[in-house]
Motif scaffolding. Structure first.
Motif, PDB file in Angstrom:
ATOM      1  N   UNK A 195      28.344  49.035 135.279  1.00 32.89           N
ATOM      2  CA  UNK A 195      29.023  48.432 134.137  1.00 32.89           C
ATOM      3  C   UNK A 195      28.962  46.911 134.205  1.00 32.89           C
ATOM      4  N   UNK A 196      29.053  46.344 135.414  1.00 36.40           N
ATOM      5  CA  UNK A 196      28.955  44.889 135.556  1.00 36.40           C
ATOM      6  C   UNK A 196      27.578  44.397 135.122  1.00 36.40           C
ATOM      7  N   UNK A 197      26.543  45.175 135.427  1.00 38.57           N
ATOM      8  CA  UNK A 197      25.191  44.788 135.006  1.00 38.57           C
ATOM      9  C   UNK A 197      25.052  44.838 133.493  1.00 38.57           C
ATOM     10  N   UNK A 198      25.582  45.879 132.871  1.00 40.50           N
ATOM     11  CA  UNK A 198      25.515  45.975 131.412  1.00 40.50           C
ATOM     12  C   UNK A 198      26.293  44.830 130.778  1.00 40.50           C
ATOM     13  N   UNK A 199      27.473  44.515 131.340  1.00 35.83           N
ATOM     14  CA  UNK A 199      28.269  43.399 130.832  1.00 35.83           C
ATOM     15  C   UNK A 199      27.508  42.083 130.966  1.00 35.83           C
ATOM     16  N   UNK A 200      26.824  41.919 132.097  1.00 35.29           N
ATOM     17  CA  UNK A 200      26.038  40.714 132.330  1.00 35.29           C
ATOM     18  C   UNK A 200      24.936  40.573 131.288  1.00 35.29           C
ATOM     19  N   UNK A 201      24.217  41.653 131.046  1.00 33.02           N
ATOM     20  CA  UNK A 201      23.138  41.606 130.059  1.00 33.02           C
ATOM     21  C   UNK A 201      23.688  41.326 128.664  1.00 33.02           C
ATOM     22  N   UNK A 202      24.864  41.908 128.355  1.00 34.66           N
ATOM     23  CA  UNK A 202      25.476  41.665 127.054  1.00 34.66           C
ATOM     24  C   UNK A 202      25.868  40.201 126.893  1.00 34.66           C
ATOM     25  N   UNK A 203      26.222  39.549 127.996  1.00 37.05           N
ATOM     26  CA  UNK A 203      26.624  38.150 127.932  1.00 37.05           C
ATOM     27  C   UNK A 203      25.483  37.171 127.838  1.00 37.05           C
ATOM     28  N   UNK A 204      24.249  37.659 128.006  1.00 31.33           N
ATOM     29  CA  UNK A 204      23.084  36.767 127.964  1.00 31.33           C
ATOM     30  C   UNK A 204      22.960  36.039 126.628  1.00 31.33           C
ATOM     31  N   UNK A 205      23.255  36.749 125.539  1.00 31.67           N
ATOM     32  CA  UNK A 205      23.094  36.173 124.200  1.00 31.67           C
ATOM     33  C   UNK A 205      24.427  36.121 123.461  1.00 31.67           C
ATOM     34  N   UNK A 206      25.494  35.945 124.174  1.00 30.86           N
ATOM     35  CA  UNK A 206      26.809  35.882 123.563  1.00 30.86           C
ATOM     36  C   UNK A 206      26.939  34.633 122.698  1.00 30.86           C
ATOM     37  N   UNK A 207      27.433  34.808 121.481  1.00 26.44           N
ATOM     38  CA  UNK A 207      27.641  33.672 120.595  1.00 26.44           C
ATOM     39  C   UNK A 207      26.376  33.093 120.002  1.00 26.44           C
ATOM     40  N   UNK A 208      25.286  33.863 120.033  1.00 27.01           N
ATOM     41  CA  UNK A 208      24.049  33.408 119.419  1.00 27.01           C
ATOM     42  C   UNK A 208      23.229  32.467 120.277  1.00 27.01           C
ATOM     43  N   UNK A 209      23.652  32.220 121.521  1.00 25.87           N
ATOM     44  CA  UNK A 209      22.870  31.365 122.410  1.00 25.87           C
ATOM     45  C   UNK A 209      22.413  32.191 123.602  1.00 25.87           C
ATOM     46  N   UNK A 210      21.426  31.669 124.311  1.00 26.41           N
ATOM     47  CA  UNK A 210      20.878  32.412 125.443  1.00 26.41           C
ATOM     48  C   UNK A 210      21.326  31.787 126.751  1.00 26.41           C
ATOM     49  N   UNK A 211      21.862  32.606 127.639  1.00 23.60           N
ATOM     50  CA  UNK A 211      22.132  32.184 129.008  1.00 23.60           C
ATOM     51  C   UNK A 211      23.468  31.508 129.231  1.00 23.60           C
ATOM     52  N   UNK A 212      23.759  31.259 130.525  1.00 30.10           N
ATOM     53  CA  UNK A 212      24.988  30.611 130.972  1.00 30.10           C
ATOM     54  C   UNK A 212      26.214  31.346 130.446  1.00 30.10           C
ATOM     55  N   UNK A 213      26.121  32.674 130.414  1.00 24.44           N
ATOM     56  CA  UNK A 213      27.190  33.482 129.835  1.00 24.44           C
ATOM     57  C   UNK A 213      28.162  34.027 130.869  1.00 24.44           C
ATOM     58  N   UNK A 214      29.233  34.623 130.362  1.00 22.99           N
ATOM     59  CA  UNK A 214      30.243  35.248 131.202  1.00 22.99           C
ATOM     60  C   UNK A 214      30.907  36.360 130.405  1.00 22.99           C
ATOM     61  N   UNK A 215      30.922  37.563 130.966  1.00 25.81           N
ATOM     62  CA  UNK A 215      31.542  38.711 130.318  1.00 25.81           C
ATOM     63  C   UNK A 215      32.415  39.440 131.324  1.00 25.81           C
ATOM     64  N   UNK A 216      33.639  39.731 130.916  1.00 20.95           N
ATOM     65  CA  UNK A 216      34.577  40.454 131.774  1.00 20.95           C
ATOM     66  C   UNK A 216      34.991  41.733 131.059  1.00 20.95           C
ATOM     67  N   UNK A 217      34.639  42.871 131.655  1.00 20.85           N
ATOM     68  CA  UNK A 217      35.034  44.167 131.110  1.00 20.85           C
ATOM     69  C   UNK A 217      36.063  44.788 132.049  1.00 20.85           C
ATOM     70  N   UNK A 218      37.323  44.643 131.727  1.00 19.45           N
ATOM     71  CA  UNK A 218      38.353  45.319 132.489  1.00 19.45           C
ATOM     72  C   UNK A 218      38.430  46.779 132.035  1.00 19.45           C
ATOM     73  N   UNK A 219      38.909  47.680 132.898  1.00 21.25           N
ATOM     74  CA  UNK A 219      38.968  49.099 132.519  1.00 21.25           C
ATOM     75  C   UNK A 219      39.650  49.343 131.180  1.00 21.25           C
TER      76      UNK A 219
END
Length: 421
Positions: free
Chosen positions: A154-178
């Motif tokens: 799940x952390x890997x999927x969250x990481x990949x989802x954060x790659x293009x967060x907000x319409x930009x690429x990279x330097x992202x951060x995603x936190x998926x709590x249960x």
């Protein structure tokens, strides 16, 4: 099986790793669209990796150069420097280790960590500290995206989802709590889930499963049936937040592949490069204390592929392995007496046996001769190790244009220093 009640894993993925390392090392490339290519001087290959600036134009990894330039005329092509990327990988991991212990380096540009109590309670501060440490001690042009979740998958999927967060690429951060799941997971496309490749996605479509939400709602046993093995059931538990650990993988083969420079795309040129690649593979075989029972040669040619295999009498010395390679190339010559155009080659040593489990071929009485060749190969390895270079080899050692014999860019294996000798 345990189901964590909070986040326990961090997954980190460097952004456009190979291109960003080039930008960090060469200030002339900073802020410009960069494409890393196998070797310079030709447009007949592909962009191996690209920078965030190039990705903004639609350029993707493993895209033909002509297509990449059509999308981004200002694209700067840079020949690969695999040893530089290996050293950057080691430097980055060393800096991250000052902040948090690394559990596993999944590839040259991805890693995962277990969170301590402080990391679980304040992941924002932990992520900021990791990013700041990289920027200050390695360089600001190498950025990363970080995902937090209850388990590694799940952390890997969250990481990949954060790659293009907000319409930009990279330097992202995603936190998926249960408590954020499964809603956050449902927003991800099914094809972005690790383990759902192209062929698996088609199988799921045929079963009437088209979205992540539909996949999530499938029963565990049905997932096992869809995958045809326990991998599907294991993925079900991972998606539902359980602390599922993948079984330890065992070594199955040693091999190397290479896109050929234009001047080496003949049988003669490809044969020589394959010999060097196979020597590199045999060195790795010996370093990790294995013997091989088979050799596979693969060629990408104009009209498709050519493949051939040879049985080996459980060996690890250069003489036996190169003799089998010579037989395979003799077969290529018989199959294509007029020659052919070869674009890419691959050599693989398979059917491995650990050195302490070696079983000699009872019908092949060559043990005395084999031991002499093994001793010769060990002596060669020792000399090369002593001087950290290929100073001795069985046959001439003439790397092709661009070098990188056995030390190419790899997304799945982290090269060692010995790969570049």
């Amino acid at each position: 099986m345990r189901k964590p009640e909070t986040i326990e894993r961090l997954y980190l993925d460097f952004d456009g790793f190979f291109a960003s390392v080039e930008q960090q090392c060469d200030r002339r490339l900073r802020g410009r669209p960069v494409g890393v290519v196998p070797f310079e001087g030709t447009d007949r290959t592909a962009v191996i990796a690209c920078s965030r600036e190039a990705k903004a134009y639609g350029v993707k990894n493993v895209m033909p150069i002509n297509e990449a330039k059509r999308l981004c005329p200002e694209l700067v092509l840079v020949p690969q420097k695999p040893d530089l990327y290996r050293r950057a990988h080691n430097a980055l991991l060393s800096e991250i280790e000052t902040v948090i212990p690394i559990d596993t380096a999944k590839s040259i540009d991805e890693l995962t960590c277990r969170l301590d109590e402080a990391g679980r309670s304040d992941p924002l501060t932990l992520a900021a500290k990791i990013k700041a440490t990289i920027a200050e001690n390695v360089g600001p042009w190498i950025t990363c995206t970080i995902g937090f979740a209850a388990n590694r998958q799940l952390a890997k999927i969250a990481c990949k989802a954060g790659k293009r967060d907000g319409g930009r690429y990279g330097d992202g951060l995603t936190i998926w709590r249960p408590e954020d799941l499964p809603a956050a997971l449902h927003a991800v496309t099914m094809e972005e889930i690790p383990g759902v490749g192209g062929n698996m996605a088609k199988r799921l479509y045929r079963a009437g499963i088209f979205t992540t939400e539909q996949l999530y709602n499938v029963q565990a046993k049905h997932m096992r049936k869809l995958w045809g093995n326990v991998t599907g059931e294991r993925l079900w538990y991972a998606l539902h937040g359980y602390d599922i650990q993948a079984p330890a993988s065992s070594r199955g083969m040693f091999g190397h592949g290479r896109v050929l420079p234009p001047e080496s795309r003949t049988i003669r040129g490809a044969r020589e490069i394959s010999r060097l690649l196979l020597i590199k593979a045999a060195r790795r075989l010996r370093r990790e204390n294995f013997y091989a029972g088979g050799l596979w040669l693969w060629l990408s040619i104009r009209d498709g592929t050519w493949m051939g295999k040879r049985h080996l009498p459980v060996v690890n010395d250069d003489q036996a392995i190169l003799s089998a390679l010579s037989e395979l190339w003799d077969q290529v010559g018989k199959d294509h007496p007029r020659g052919l155009m070869i674009f890419r080659i691959g050599v693989t040593l398979y059917d491995l046996s650990p050195s302490h489990e070696r079983q000699l071929d009872l019908l092949l009485n060559d043990d005395c001769q084999r031991r002499r060749w093994e001793n010769a190969s060990k002596a060669i390895d020792n000399l090369n190790t002593r001087y950290a270079s290929t100073v001795v080899s069985l046959g001439q050692w003439r790397p092709p244009a661009g070098g990188h014999v056995g030390g190419k860019i790899s997304y799945t294996r982290i090269p060692s220093a010995e790969d570049f000798w």
